[in-house]
Design an enzyme around this catalytic site. Structure first.
Site, PDB file in Angstrom:
ATOM      1  CG  ASN A  42      -0.407  -0.231   2.530  1.00 52.21           C
ATOM      2  OD1 ASN A  42       0.629  -0.861   2.687  1.00 52.21           O
ATOM      3  ND2 ASN A  42      -1.082   0.266   3.551  1.00 52.21           N
ATOM      4  CD  GLU A  44      -1.318   5.127   4.713  1.00 55.48           C
ATOM      5  OE1 GLU A  44      -1.979   4.236   5.259  1.00 55.48           O
ATOM      6  OE2 GLU A  44      -0.694   5.999   5.359  1.00 55.48           O
ATOM      7  CB  CYS A  53      -5.296  -1.356  -1.531  1.00 55.76           C
ATOM      8  SG  CYS A  53      -6.607  -0.410  -0.729  1.00 55.76           S
ATOM      9  CD  GLU A  55      -5.545  -5.686  -1.023  1.00 56.40           C
ATOM     10  OE1 GLU A  55      -4.709  -4.792  -0.743  1.00 56.40           O
ATOM     11  OE2 GLU A  55      -6.631  -5.789  -0.428  1.00 56.40           O
ATOM     12  CB  CYS A  86     -10.915  -2.235   0.749  1.00 56.40           C
ATOM     13  SG  CYS A  86     -10.247  -1.632  -0.830  1.00 56.40           S
TER      14      CYS A  86
END
Length: 131
Positions: A42, A44, A53, A55, A86
């Site tokens: 991830n 940010e 993210c 994934e 998510c």
């Protein structure tokens, strides 16, 4: 590669996460149909909506390299609970692999396995558009 090996590969990505806001690193390892594994972490951003993210990082890397078919995904974090993808990640993955096996691990490296269809029942994909 065994399920546990894929999970362990995802754990190596935790150290590469950029998480100055949540302090919650996540790693991912996505296996293509040909056995090639694409990793992600991830990343940010101060404009939170611009974050990505682990994934989706792995998926975008794979697609940008020409891979469009996937077998398994491992998603890991350091928490006590399993590190579930998510909703946005589930949707992005569904586009390419509704039957994907998803391995979710917690901080002690134990994991459970689900199909993406179980995690996103009645998902919206290309067939929903009549294509």
């Amino acid at each position: 590669m065994s399920d546990q090996e894929l999970v362990e590969l995802a754990f190596t990505m935790l150290q590469r996460s950029y998480v100055p806001y949540s302090h919650f690193p996540v790693g991912a390892a996505l296996e293509g149909a040909d056995g090639t594994v694409y990793t992600g972490c991830n990343v940010e951003n101060a404009a939170y909506g611009s974050s990505i993210c682990a994934e989706r990082t792995a998926l975008v890397k794979a697609v940008s390299e020409g891979c469009r078919s996937f077998r398994r995904l491992a998603v890991v974090g350091n928490g006590q609970d399993y590190c579930w993808p998510c909703g946005a990640c589930r949707q992005m993955l569904y586009e390419f692999a509704p039957e994907l096996e998803v391995l979710v691990a917690n901080g002690d490296h134990s994991f459970v396995k689900y199909s993406l269809c179980a995690l996103l029942p009645q998902g919206f994909g290309p067939s929903s558009l009549g294509q």
